[in-house]
Design a protein around this motif. Sequence first.
Motif, PDB file in Angstrom:
ATOM      1  N   LEU A 146       1.072  -0.970  -0.276  1.00  0.00           N
ATOM      2  CA  LEU A 146      -0.062   0.012   0.240  1.00  0.00           C
ATOM      3  C   LEU A 146       0.973   1.118   0.352  1.00  0.00           C
ATOM      4  O   LEU A 146       0.131   2.037  -0.033  1.00  0.00           O
ATOM      5  CB  LEU A 146      -1.025   0.005   0.944  1.00  0.00           C
ATOM      6  CG  LEU A 146      -2.092  -1.126   0.745  1.00  0.00           C
ATOM      7  CD1 LEU A 146      -2.704  -1.193   2.461  1.00  0.00           C
ATOM      8  CD2 LEU A 146      -2.702  -1.352   0.060  1.00  0.00           C
ATOM      9  N   ALA A 290      -7.008   5.130  -1.137  1.00  0.00           N
ATOM     10  CA  ALA A 290      -7.532   4.727  -2.423  1.00  0.00           C
ATOM     11  C   ALA A 290      -8.238   3.949  -2.334  1.00  0.00           C
ATOM     12  O   ALA A 290      -8.289   3.161  -3.104  1.00  0.00           O
ATOM     13  CB  ALA A 290      -6.062   4.682  -3.429  1.00  0.00           C
ATOM     14  N   VAL A 291      -7.656   2.635  -1.331  1.00  0.00           N
ATOM     15  CA  VAL A 291      -7.614   1.573  -1.990  1.00  0.00           C
ATOM     16  C   VAL A 291      -9.330   1.229  -1.006  1.00  0.00           C
ATOM     17  O   VAL A 291      -9.404  -0.634  -1.476  1.00  0.00           O
ATOM     18  CB  VAL A 291      -6.353   0.717  -1.167  1.00  0.00           C
ATOM     19  CG1 VAL A 291      -6.953   0.586   0.209  1.00  0.00           C
ATOM     20  CG2 VAL A 291      -6.476  -1.009  -2.199  1.00  0.00           C
ATOM     21  N   GLY A 292      -9.648   1.278  -0.267  1.00  0.00           N
ATOM     22  CA  GLY A 292     -10.530   1.611   0.335  1.00  0.00           C
ATOM     23  C   GLY A 292      -9.874   0.345   1.590  1.00  0.00           C
ATOM     24  O   GLY A 292      -9.376   0.174   1.989  1.00  0.00           O
ATOM     25  N   GLU A 293     -11.104  -0.802   2.054  1.00  0.00           N
ATOM     26  CA  GLU A 293     -11.132  -1.587   2.614  1.00  0.00           C
ATOM     27  C   GLU A 293      -9.423  -3.240   1.760  1.00  0.00           C
ATOM     28  O   GLU A 293     -10.213  -3.413   1.556  1.00  0.00           O
ATOM     29  CB  GLU A 293     -12.085  -2.374   3.020  1.00  0.00           C
ATOM     30  CG  GLU A 293     -12.687  -1.796   4.099  1.00  0.00           C
ATOM     31  CD  GLU A 293     -14.047  -2.716   3.982  1.00  0.00           C
ATOM     32  OE1 GLU A 293     -14.912  -3.205   3.328  1.00  0.00           O
ATOM     33  OE2 GLU A 293     -15.073  -2.098   5.816  1.00  0.00           O
ATOM     34  N   THR A 294      -9.042  -2.883   3.150  1.00  0.00           N
ATOM     35  CA  THR A 294      -8.692  -4.421   3.228  1.00  0.00           C
ATOM     36  C   THR A 294      -7.995  -5.349   4.007  1.00  0.00           C
ATOM     37  O   THR A 294      -8.008  -4.653   5.391  1.00  0.00           O
ATOM     38  CB  THR A 294      -6.731  -4.371   2.283  1.00  0.00           C
ATOM     39  OG1 THR A 294      -6.202  -3.584   3.277  1.00  0.00           O
ATOM     40  CG2 THR A 294      -6.717  -3.462   0.591  1.00  0.00           C
ATOM     41  N   MET A 295      -7.555  -6.655   4.196  1.00  0.00           N
ATOM     42  CA  MET A 295      -7.483  -6.953   4.719  1.00  0.00           C
ATOM     43  C   MET A 295      -5.918  -8.350   4.954  1.00  0.00           C
ATOM     44  O   MET A 295      -6.154  -9.205   4.068  1.00  0.00           O
ATOM     45  CB  MET A 295      -8.384  -7.807   6.411  1.00  0.00           C
ATOM     46  CG  MET A 295      -8.512  -8.197   7.266  1.00  0.00           C
ATOM     47  SD  MET A 295     -10.111  -8.926   8.406  1.00  0.00           S
ATOM     48  CE  MET A 295     -10.279 -10.762   8.005  1.00  0.00           C
ATOM     49  N   PHE A 296      -5.294  -8.129   6.410  1.00  0.00           N
ATOM     50  CA  PHE A 296      -4.423  -9.460   5.928  1.00  0.00           C
ATOM     51  C   PHE A 296      -5.094 -10.471   7.220  1.00  0.00           C
ATOM     52  O   PHE A 296      -4.933  -9.902   8.846  1.00  0.00           O
ATOM     53  CB  PHE A 296      -2.823  -8.769   6.260  1.00  0.00           C
ATOM     54  CG  PHE A 296      -2.331  -8.282   5.531  1.00  0.00           C
ATOM     55  CD1 PHE A 296      -2.563  -7.806   3.881  1.00  0.00           C
ATOM     56  CD2 PHE A 296      -3.044  -6.031   5.279  1.00  0.00           C
ATOM     57  CE1 PHE A 296      -1.908  -7.539   3.464  1.00  0.00           C
ATOM     58  CE2 PHE A 296      -3.054  -5.498   3.965  1.00  0.00           C
ATOM     59  CZ  PHE A 296      -2.357  -5.865   3.385  1.00  0.00           C
TER      60      PHE A 296
ATOM     61  N   GLY B 135      -6.976  -4.202  -5.272  1.00  0.00           N
ATOM     62  CA  GLY B 135      -6.126  -3.537  -4.551  1.00  0.00           C
ATOM     63  C   GLY B 135      -5.737  -4.775  -3.596  1.00  0.00           C
ATOM     64  O   GLY B 135      -4.257  -3.944  -2.010  1.00  0.00           O
ATOM     65  N   ILE B 136      -5.134  -5.241  -3.906  1.00  0.00           N
ATOM     66  CA  ILE B 136      -5.006  -6.296  -2.466  1.00  0.00           C
ATOM     67  C   ILE B 136      -3.365  -6.735  -2.540  1.00  0.00           C
ATOM     68  O   ILE B 136      -3.601  -7.748  -4.040  1.00  0.00           O
ATOM     69  CB  ILE B 136      -5.591  -7.889  -2.595  1.00  0.00           C
ATOM     70  CG1 ILE B 136      -7.144  -7.660  -2.010  1.00  0.00           C
ATOM     71  CG2 ILE B 136      -5.293  -7.969  -1.423  1.00  0.00           C
ATOM     72  CD1 ILE B 136      -8.270  -8.805  -2.770  1.00  0.00           C
ATOM     73  N   TYR B 281     -16.095  -8.371  -3.200  1.00  0.00           N
ATOM     74  CA  TYR B 281     -15.089  -8.715  -2.198  1.00  0.00           C
ATOM     75  C   TYR B 281     -13.699  -9.629  -3.415  1.00  0.00           C
ATOM     76  O   TYR B 281     -15.115 -10.536  -3.399  1.00  0.00           O
ATOM     77  CB  TYR B 281     -14.468  -8.475  -1.146  1.00  0.00           C
ATOM     78  CG  TYR B 281     -14.551  -6.823  -1.094  1.00  0.00           C
ATOM     79  CD1 TYR B 281     -13.700  -6.388  -0.100  1.00  0.00           C
ATOM     80  CD2 TYR B 281     -16.261  -6.078  -0.165  1.00  0.00           C
ATOM     81  CE1 TYR B 281     -13.545  -5.065  -0.243  1.00  0.00           C
ATOM     82  CE2 TYR B 281     -16.021  -4.947  -0.093  1.00  0.00           C
ATOM     83  CZ  TYR B 281     -14.580  -4.120  -0.036  1.00  0.00           C
ATOM     84  OH  TYR B 281     -14.903  -2.989   0.913  1.00  0.00           O
ATOM     85  N   TYR B 297      -7.331  -9.886   1.846  1.00  0.00           N
ATOM     86  CA  TYR B 297      -8.380  -9.400   1.718  1.00  0.00           C
ATOM     87  C   TYR B 297      -8.672  -7.771   1.385  1.00  0.00           C
ATOM     88  O   TYR B 297      -7.384  -7.321   2.046  1.00  0.00           O
ATOM     89  CB  TYR B 297      -9.094  -9.999   2.844  1.00  0.00           C
ATOM     90  CG  TYR B 297     -10.905  -9.414   2.790  1.00  0.00           C
ATOM     91  CD1 TYR B 297     -12.067 -10.093   2.747  1.00  0.00           C
ATOM     92  CD2 TYR B 297     -11.628  -7.787   3.650  1.00  0.00           C
ATOM     93  CE1 TYR B 297     -13.579  -9.151   2.673  1.00  0.00           C
ATOM     94  CE2 TYR B 297     -12.061  -7.237   3.377  1.00  0.00           C
ATOM     95  CZ  TYR B 297     -13.500  -8.147   3.545  1.00  0.00           C
ATOM     96  OH  TYR B 297     -14.789  -7.285   2.796  1.00  0.00           O
ATOM     97  N   GLY B 298      -9.266  -7.791   0.350  1.00  0.00           N
ATOM     98  CA  GLY B 298      -9.869  -6.841  -0.425  1.00  0.00           C
ATOM     99  C   GLY B 298     -10.652  -6.691  -1.697  1.00  0.00           C
ATOM    100  O   GLY B 298     -11.363  -7.256  -2.087  1.00  0.00           O
ATOM    101  N   PRO B 299     -10.628  -4.846  -2.231  1.00  0.00           N
ATOM    102  CA  PRO B 299     -11.198  -4.892  -3.017  1.00  0.00           C
ATOM    103  C   PRO B 299     -10.483  -5.587  -4.646  1.00  0.00           C
ATOM    104  O   PRO B 299      -9.466  -5.360  -4.545  1.00  0.00           O
ATOM    105  CB  PRO B 299     -11.931  -3.138  -3.388  1.00  0.00           C
ATOM    106  CG  PRO B 299     -10.099  -3.160  -2.423  1.00  0.00           C
ATOM    107  CD  PRO B 299      -9.515  -4.115  -1.718  1.00  0.00           C
ATOM    108  N   LEU B 304      -9.510   3.011  -8.693  1.00  0.00           N
ATOM    109  CA  LEU B 304      -8.802   3.626  -7.060  1.00  0.00           C
ATOM    110  C   LEU B 304      -7.858   2.302  -6.796  1.00  0.00           C
ATOM    111  O   LEU B 304      -6.773   2.783  -6.791  1.00  0.00           O
ATOM    112  CB  LEU B 304      -9.410   5.087  -6.271  1.00  0.00           C
ATOM    113  CG  LEU B 304      -8.952   6.787  -6.630  1.00  0.00           C
ATOM    114  CD1 LEU B 304     -10.138   7.246  -6.125  1.00  0.00           C
ATOM    115  CD2 LEU B 304      -8.064   6.698  -7.588  1.00  0.00           C
ATOM    116  N   PRO B 305      -8.824   1.386  -5.919  1.00  0.00           N
ATOM    117  CA  PRO B 305      -8.267   0.325  -5.943  1.00  0.00           C
ATOM    118  C   PRO B 305      -7.036  -0.540  -6.273  1.00  0.00           C
ATOM    119  O   PRO B 305      -6.282  -0.244  -6.171  1.00  0.00           O
ATOM    120  CB  PRO B 305      -9.056  -0.658  -5.564  1.00  0.00           C
ATOM    121  CG  PRO B 305      -9.713   0.312  -5.175  1.00  0.00           C
ATOM    122  CD  PRO B 305     -10.071   1.003  -6.110  1.00  0.00           C
TER     123      PRO B 305
END
Lengths: 434, 434
Positions: A146, A290-296, B135-136, B281, B297-299, B304-305
């Motif tokens: 990111l 810009a990316v919005g939501e991400t999760m690891f 975006g991930i 997602y 996890y993500g868009p 933008l992502p």
Amino acid sequence: MEQINIGLLGLGTVGSGVIQIIDEHQQELQHQTGSAVSVSKVLVNNKTKERDMDTSHLILTEKAADVIEDPEIDVVIEVMGGITEARDYILQAIQNKKHVVTANKDLMALHGTELLTKAEENECCLFYEASVAGGIPVIRGITEGLASDRITQMMGIVNGTTNYILTKMAQEERDYEEVLAEAQELGFAESDPTSDVEGLDAARKIAILARLGFSMNVELDDVELKGITTVTTDDMDYCNQLGYTLKLIGLAKRTEERVELTVQPMLLPNDHPLASVQNEYNAVYVHGEAVGETMFYGPGAGSLPTATAIVSDLVATIKNLKLGAGSGFASRPLHTKAIQANEEVLSKYFLRLQVKDETGTFDDLTSLFAKEDVGFDKLLQWPLEEEDNTTSEVVIITHMTNRAAYERIYQELENMDVVLDVKSSYRVEGGQVS
Amino acid sequence: MEQINIGLLGLGTVGSGVIQIIDEHQQELQHQTGSAVSVSKVLVNNKTKERDMDTSHLILTEKAADVIEDPEIDVVIEVMGGITEARDYILQAIQNKKHVVTANKDLMALHGTELLTKAEENECCLFYEASVAGGIPVIRGITEGLASDRITQMMGIVNGTTNYILTKMAQEERDYEEVLAEAQELGFAESDPTSDVEGLDAARKIAILARLGFSMNVELDDVELKGITTVTTDDMDYCNQLGYTLKLIGLAKRTEERVELTVQPMLLPNDHPLASVQNEYNAVYVHGEAVGETMFYGPGAGSLPTATAIVSDLVATIKNLKLGAGSGFASRPLHTKAIQANEEVLSKYFLRLQVKDETGTFDDLTSLFAKEDVGFDKLLQWPLEEEDNTTSEVVIITHMTNRAAYERIYQELENMDVVLDVKSSYRVEGGQVS
């Protein structure tokens, strides 16, 4: 093929995991780095101690200087833990122009800025992926994946012990004390669980993440913390009824150029990605402009997962080293520290009260909230079972409010005649329950 | 401060996102790379076309050579899509010693090995994070975060359109056709949705991931695929009753040194991390020998992502470029291709049949499965509603079996007298329902 020599400080469970991975994945490591990689010397407390692993191919030593001053050693991996000695050794290794990989969250939370600055001055790498969320490559995700985004929020389940306890409490409707005892038996909690259950361990990781993600020189002391020792199964029940899950969340939030850092039990809507992270697993949810939501997501601890993160840092180090590169860029923070005032901290709250069941009680309550301009999103009232019918339990989820206003309400509640007891209060994060 | 000049091929939604992020996050980019970064020239189809964005600071051109042969341009970003021209331009850019970032999954799936080899020969970077899961940062997670591990399995929800459709079908008990039409209206599905709903888009991403994660020269044709067009709400209902969620999964699995690559609708236990990935997602679940389970996890798409992933690749490129580094290491695959035979592909299966409700039916069925040594994990039988009571519906979840045996059973079922219809059949992955 070129040979890269590693010096290891410490040979506990993580240290032996590092040796195991370097041995077993030698072919992959050679393919990726173009070098043969081997651990040559290991600092231990006691050379003659019986060990589970074969150490015949290793040189064990009880003197740190044997490792950190050996000109043949290219990279030092610190897995001994603790703060004072680990800091000294890492600083000396850096002065000797050795690249360093560490898994030490206590050290990085307290002295990260100093160590990274020294590393940069000496053109050495200092990598510490394993210090946050064990095997999950979240530091690399934030710094590289990111890299181009502006991160506005990080929420993490970054302590496996507390997540295990809260998961079992919720799923099996069992008390905190009982589940803690079981977790201790199973090895998921230490015999002295204080640093986990009071939130300190999570706070260290949040300090490290915030420093990186916001590029701001925040310190461990900037993280406000509250543990899980007072969470009850009643709280869990109400969360469940209202569509929320209670988790110990490390939160780092940026609004404009000011940040809030906290670790506390919070309610998350059940459909939030963090709500389904169970047992000892960890996850870090990152929101970028810009990316919005991400999760690891992944294992937050354990010998091999943690060692994976360390050896991946080692791979990055060797690549940089072969490219003639030092610590890279941007380890100095871009922004000076600015912590939000209570008036700026916006959130919703869950509040559970026991009140006198009499005319006027609700009027008293609602006018208190109205005075501070705080509305109700959800409101439940039940008569208390097995009591005379003079007492009711009230559960409120507020609309968004600022923390200063909420704290004034909270204080007044504790002094109100009609309020018999303020049973619990939690922040609610992560959006609306749909 | 040094200036890095970017040439952009294409100015659609992703291209404008790239320009927006480079403009808005200029301070962060300078801090991270030590350079001022700007887009100087842009290849477009039509210079005079009206655009939503201000292009006054850009040089637009309709000739690719203006960009890829300009000696002032350091990095070329390809966001034009398509295959033939994009491949030509990237190859020319690489021959001109320009570093390249691309978001083009079609191209990377088909010609990735060729392009990466050329880049390596010319000591250029070729990064393509945005080609998988928008975006991930999953490619970086695999190549760097898990660099030291041996990856054994990757399972991905890597197509947002189909995940949106399956989520709505499950949550709202609506038919495929109806939800597809809605998705098209909302912009989550193309007017010609073939490449999404038939699994081709997901297959491209799985080919890219497998090539990287297994370091093996697999091709798009090695990915077996089956789409979601025949999934019914009845299937969803049974999954739900049995504790599973139906998802379109791209699977890349390694056993010893042989791999299986497939995209198909599969059942996952409800508590599998991928089961709760909803709507558009994306998520990629990675299993490594040492790290165990991780998930990113993500868009999966969006201007933008996707642009975030591209600009993060750009940051990595600039760092390498300033370090005098080329494409790095290990873009050549370590292993030669070895695809598993049907006998080696082990899995459980969900099977839904309509059978004659008469004596002996069950005996016929069970002896067919017994002959192939396939046991039943779960078995349901219901009389079909609104029919005469001569027909029953049977749902089976098998124990683990090899694909060859299952396919023999499946073929015989289609020819059996007592079997009126084989309604559906899916693989079951991701462990046991607890």
